[in-house]
Write a protein that holds these residues in place. Sequence first.
Motif, mmCIF file in Angstrom:
data_model
loop_
_atom_site.group_PDB
_atom_site.id
_atom_site.type_symbol
_atom_site.label_atom_id
_atom_site.label_comp_id
_atom_site.label_asym_id
_atom_site.label_seq_id
_atom_site.Cartn_x
_atom_site.Cartn_y
_atom_site.Cartn_z
ATOM 1 N N VAL A 55 -35.148 -7.454 -27.962
ATOM 2 C CA VAL A 55 -34.689 -7.852 -29.298
ATOM 3 C C VAL A 55 -33.351 -7.239 -29.689
ATOM 4 C CG1 VAL A 55 -37.032 -8.261 -30.122
ATOM 5 C CG2 VAL A 55 -35.955 -6.049 -30.525
ATOM 6 N N ALA A 56 -32.898 -6.250 -28.951
ATOM 7 C CA ALA A 56 -31.669 -5.548 -29.335
ATOM 8 C C ALA A 56 -30.422 -6.340 -28.972
ATOM 9 C CB ALA A 56 -31.619 -4.179 -28.666
ATOM 10 N N ARG A 57 -29.514 -6.366 -29.890
ATOM 11 C CA ARG A 57 -28.191 -6.926 -29.630
ATOM 12 C C ARG A 57 -27.346 -5.912 -28.868
ATOM 13 N NH1 ARG A 57 -25.128 -9.490 -34.678
ATOM 14 N NH2 ARG A 57 -26.998 -10.760 -34.586
ATOM 15 N N ALA A 58 -27.677 -4.634 -29.058
ATOM 16 C CA ALA A 58 -26.931 -3.566 -28.400
ATOM 17 C C ALA A 58 -27.826 -2.340 -28.255
ATOM 18 C CB ALA A 58 -25.691 -3.209 -29.226
ATOM 19 N N VAL A 59 -27.439 -1.461 -27.346
ATOM 20 C CA VAL A 59 -28.128 -0.196 -27.121
ATOM 21 C C VAL A 59 -27.128 0.929 -27.362
ATOM 22 C CG1 VAL A 59 -29.373 1.236 -25.455
ATOM 23 C CG2 VAL A 59 -29.632 -1.261 -25.391
ATOM 24 N N VAL A 60 -27.547 1.924 -28.124
ATOM 25 C CA VAL A 60 -26.706 3.090 -28.380
ATOM 26 C C VAL A 60 -27.492 4.322 -27.949
ATOM 27 C CG1 VAL A 60 -25.648 4.537 -30.167
ATOM 28 C CG2 VAL A 60 -25.393 2.042 -30.261
ATOM 29 N N ALA A 61 -26.926 5.068 -27.012
ATOM 30 C CA ALA A 61 -27.541 6.329 -26.591
ATOM 31 C C ALA A 61 -27.309 7.364 -27.675
ATOM 32 C CB ALA A 61 -26.953 6.782 -25.265
ATOM 33 N N THR A 62 -28.365 8.055 -28.056
ATOM 34 C CA THR A 62 -28.259 9.029 -29.141
ATOM 35 C C THR A 62 -28.284 10.468 -28.649
ATOM 36 O OG1 THR A 62 -30.647 9.096 -29.515
ATOM 37 C CG2 THR A 62 -29.385 7.426 -30.720
ATOM 38 N N ASP A 63 -28.443 10.654 -27.358
ATOM 39 C CA ASP A 63 -28.538 12.004 -26.801
ATOM 40 C C ASP A 63 -27.335 12.850 -27.212
ATOM 41 O OD1 ASP A 63 -30.904 11.615 -24.808
ATOM 42 O OD2 ASP A 63 -29.560 9.921 -24.480
ATOM 43 N N VAL A 64 -27.620 14.043 -27.694
ATOM 44 C CA VAL A 64 -26.648 15.066 -28.123
ATOM 45 C C VAL A 64 -25.573 14.537 -29.072
ATOM 46 C CG1 VAL A 64 -27.072 16.547 -26.123
ATOM 47 C CG2 VAL A 64 -25.191 14.925 -26.028
ATOM 48 N N ARG A 65 -25.899 13.529 -29.834
ATOM 49 C CA ARG A 65 -24.984 13.030 -30.860
ATOM 50 C C ARG A 65 -25.520 13.408 -32.233
ATOM 51 N NH1 ARG A 65 -23.557 6.785 -29.081
ATOM 52 N NH2 ARG A 65 -21.622 7.290 -28.011
ATOM 53 N N THR A 66 -24.608 13.639 -33.141
ATOM 54 C CA THR A 66 -25.012 13.888 -34.523
ATOM 55 C C THR A 66 -25.381 12.546 -35.163
ATOM 56 O OG1 THR A 66 -22.807 13.539 -35.434
ATOM 57 C CG2 THR A 66 -23.356 15.804 -34.685
ATOM 58 N N PRO A 67 -26.103 12.578 -36.278
ATOM 59 C CA PRO A 67 -26.391 11.320 -36.974
ATOM 60 C C PRO A 67 -25.123 10.542 -37.335
ATOM 61 C CG PRO A 67 -27.803 13.059 -37.812
ATOM 62 C CD PRO A 67 -26.814 13.709 -36.874
#
Length: 117
Positions: A89-101
């Motif tokens: 269902v995702a239009r895109a994937v964003v990796a959140t590892d070690v990222r701030t909000p």
Amino acid sequence: EPYFRAVEKRAVHQALAEHDGVLALGGGAILDPDTRALLAGRPVVYLSMDVEEATRRTGLNVARPLLAVNPRKQWRELMDARRHLYEEVARAVVATDVRTPEEVAQAVLDVLELKEA
């Protein structure tokens, strides 16, 4: 869990019908085929992370029924079972590892802008 999933489904369907802003769905919401159908064609972004990041964020020692026994193994199994549904269902994937909000939010905006261009 079945009762929780039924309540979750109603809440997600209501939010999708009434809310114009950003919705952050729980990890299991995607399990419902009707919910996936409602998400189709919307600007859905799958926020991914690896088990180390999940451990860092939650400690995997909080009271989460699906992670009660051997949480790292359970988390991996849940992700193995769900990942393809998120990606469906995702239009895109964003990796959140070690990222701030803030960094995650900017990455989401950037990837959605690129997809719309």
